[in-house]
Write an enzyme that holds these catalytic residues in place. Sequence first.
Site, PDB file in Angstrom:
ATOM      1  N   VAL A 631       1.146  -1.298   0.079  1.00  0.00           N
ATOM      2  CA  VAL A 631       0.064  -0.178   0.012  1.00  0.00           C
ATOM      3  C   VAL A 631       0.831   1.177  -0.180  1.00  0.00           C
ATOM      4  O   VAL A 631       0.239   2.407   0.057  1.00  0.00           O
ATOM      5  CB  VAL A 631      -0.976  -0.113   1.199  1.00  0.00           C
ATOM      6  CG1 VAL A 631      -2.020  -1.124   1.053  1.00  0.00           C
ATOM      7  CG2 VAL A 631      -0.121  -0.075   2.610  1.00  0.00           C
ATOM      8  N   ASP A 632       2.179   1.048  -0.056  1.00  0.00           N
ATOM      9  CA  ASP A 632       2.999   2.347  -0.183  1.00  0.00           C
ATOM     10  C   ASP A 632       3.752   2.242  -1.266  1.00  0.00           C
ATOM     11  O   ASP A 632       3.216   1.836  -2.514  1.00  0.00           O
ATOM     12  CB  ASP A 632       4.069   2.082   0.713  1.00  0.00           C
ATOM     13  CG  ASP A 632       4.827   0.692   1.204  1.00  0.00           C
ATOM     14  OD1 ASP A 632       4.868   0.016  -0.044  1.00  0.00           O
ATOM     15  OD2 ASP A 632       5.603   0.456   1.976  1.00  0.00           O
ATOM     16  N   ASP A 633       4.919   3.002  -1.528  1.00  0.00           N
ATOM     17  CA  ASP A 633       5.431   3.366  -2.888  1.00  0.00           C
ATOM     18  C   ASP A 633       6.532   2.042  -2.916  1.00  0.00           C
ATOM     19  O   ASP A 633       7.582   2.590  -3.460  1.00  0.00           O
ATOM     20  CB  ASP A 633       5.961   4.486  -2.808  1.00  0.00           C
ATOM     21  CG  ASP A 633       4.963   5.738  -2.902  1.00  0.00           C
ATOM     22  OD1 ASP A 633       3.871   5.381  -3.488  1.00  0.00           O
ATOM     23  OD2 ASP A 633       5.059   6.804  -2.345  1.00  0.00           O
TER      24      ASP A 633
END
Length: 762
Positions: A631-633
């Site tokens: 859910v992050d980069d």
Amino acid sequence: MDSMSSARLCTPLITSTAATASQASTRRLFSTSRFHLGRQRSPPPCRASLPMTTFCTAAADPGSAASRLLSVGLPWHAEFMPRLPSGNGRISRLSAVVLGEALAAEENDLIFPSPEFSRDALVSSPEQYRKMYKRSIEDPAGFWSEIAAQFYWKKRWSPDVYSENIDVRKGPVKIEWFKGGITNICYNALDRNIEAGNGDKVALYWEGNEPGQDGQLTYAQLLDQVCQLANYLKHVGVSKGDAVVIYLPMLMELPIAMLACARIGAVHSVVFAGFSAESLAQRFIDCKPKVVICSNAVSRGAKVINLKAIVDNALAESANNGIAVDLCLVYENQSTMKKEDTKWQDGRDILWQEVVPQFPTKCPVEWVDAEDPLFLLYTSGSTGKPKGVLHTTGGYMVYTATTFKYAFDYKPSDVYWCTADCGWITGHSYVTYGPLLNGATVLVFEGAPSYPDPGRCWDIVDKYKVTLFYTAPTLVRALMREGDEYVTRYSRKSLRVLGSVGEPINPSAWRWFYNVVGDSRCPISDTWWQTETGGFLITPIPGAWPQKPGSATFPFFGVQPVIVDEKGNELEGECSGYLCIKNSWPGIFRSLYGDHERYETTYFKPFAGYYFSGDGCRRDKDGYHWLTGRVDDVINVSGHRIGTAEIESALVSHPHCAESAVVGVDHPVKGQGIYAFVTLVDGVDYTDEVRKSLILAVRTQIGAFAAPDKIHWAPGLPKTRSGKIMRRILRKIASKQLDELGDISTLAEPSVVNQLIEFTDR
Ligand code: WTA
């Protein structure tokens, strides 16, 4: 390695704060060892029986397996199904990854282990799992200390089995397991197994790039080689706490080098030998190693890679930045490149084969505290700077050994092959430490899995009678595309358990792996974990319960996963959200090297009171966990973890690139592909040449595995009025979901969106 510890990493708590080693070691956050008082939720009441016809029972007796499930008091998450899962909603990443299967249908499938498999398994029923799991949660100190007692400790830990604070609101995050216990992981992996009578058992098989190139070492021979290298390292001044960078391909010398460092208390930092000189230099500069151990070259399929040239450039770059590494021990990979053809800097470069065999085959063990560092492994995060994940000794040892044993249902007669490279965490925990601590026979493979043809893996399986085969979904998908014939021409009868790691395995790849590779008889351990976690957190325990294709199933012993919403509220029952863990476990990392603050900010602050994994997760009605991706980069490309920020920073280092934004897109083989939007500096035209040189910039700065699949010329990027790039919109454009762009009115210049869409194929 840092100014604070005068080039040593032997302090129990590595922080960038002002805490000194002695402060850190005396500071205790809690006086008691019992913090895990959370109880399981009580199981929902049994209502109806299972409709048998909906079971997929490849090689199982549905009646007995189902009735076992029905007849026992199960943990809530292994509860029998009052009704089968509805498959409410789809898991976006999973269902989109490859062939677009409807995941809902997969949630209805249960695949049972055969009764014979369950009968002989270490954990053979849901009730046995439940009992062990319950104990591990209610009495973690008792559970883990009983397991730890099976290892050799020169001095037992004291006074507590563990102490933890993972709640930033209560003070600094600090985790300790078996503190005060004195041990050595190399001793436990080698000497202990030899003393138990397994000196003549094969520890490592090695299969080279070319079929026919092979080798092997028994436990006794492996120990001899480890000791020789350990003695050499001591001779050149490496001692407890010093860092050693290892940049080796998958030769037996790679686990040998790791174990030699561990034997003398040195801290290894293995760098995947696919990283570029710049990346390697960055790691030298961060951890300031005393020695770098490398090989002159490696063959991957038909390609020869001159590793020594990469190391030379990295050493030069590092020296330019004030960090000189004075000693480079080079293993001559004779079948690939001779020493004569290798560029050599006399004085600095030393030939392994010339010096190491001259040292004695006995080397005393450096006894270390359970909380002394074992290794640093750099991994990607949301910024351009890789994070030095720091693991310590005792907890990691106990955890990797135990997870390996149960997730693969290990038997002493097994021959185990994990296709991961030791440059990644999987190779640390499940090529080197976990299996060897169990006295297992491990296969190390240097080559490429589709060389000379896509049947190579199964040729190797038959050659060594591999029983446990652990790989990544990307390889499964790549081989699946080549057709069944490459698989079915080999026997594969030896296979018992299959494993998957690195990204969600899409159900169709799962099925192919299960039905074609495993002949519908081998359970698949879809192990979910991370560099940071040291070992498996959510994983099937084959033999214990039915599997669902694409689900990592249930937590390992001692692990309490929770799914939270964006406000950090724990969600109950069937839900989707952010995956967190609400307690520590022995294998969790203890810090980020030199940056304890980033450790807290990244992992413990997003949801106070929990470890935040960075992954999304769905829990279905039956309690099965379905990982839905980052859910992050951070993106997972062919099982390799890469931060989009790292790729962006490589792109903007190109003189023609003004700005870039990188997103992950679904890719049929790699899981995720790299899609880069690039704005060029004024006056530069976007040509094929420019495109190629941008890709080259990433290859040189990071490594070939991080090269973008697509460069999208972006004269402008969608930004908010405050200048923030709206990645959500870029993701939609990259995946051609143009009807899902959402509200673009908040953009500073909404017209750039249409322009970007227009430029898609330029
Ligand atoms: C992903 C690799 C779904 C996940 C061991 C995690 C998985 C990241 C699985 C860590 C799995 C790993 N199912 N996703 N079985 N295993 N992942 O640090 O996104 O290289 O956060 O560790 O890989 O990658 P890392």
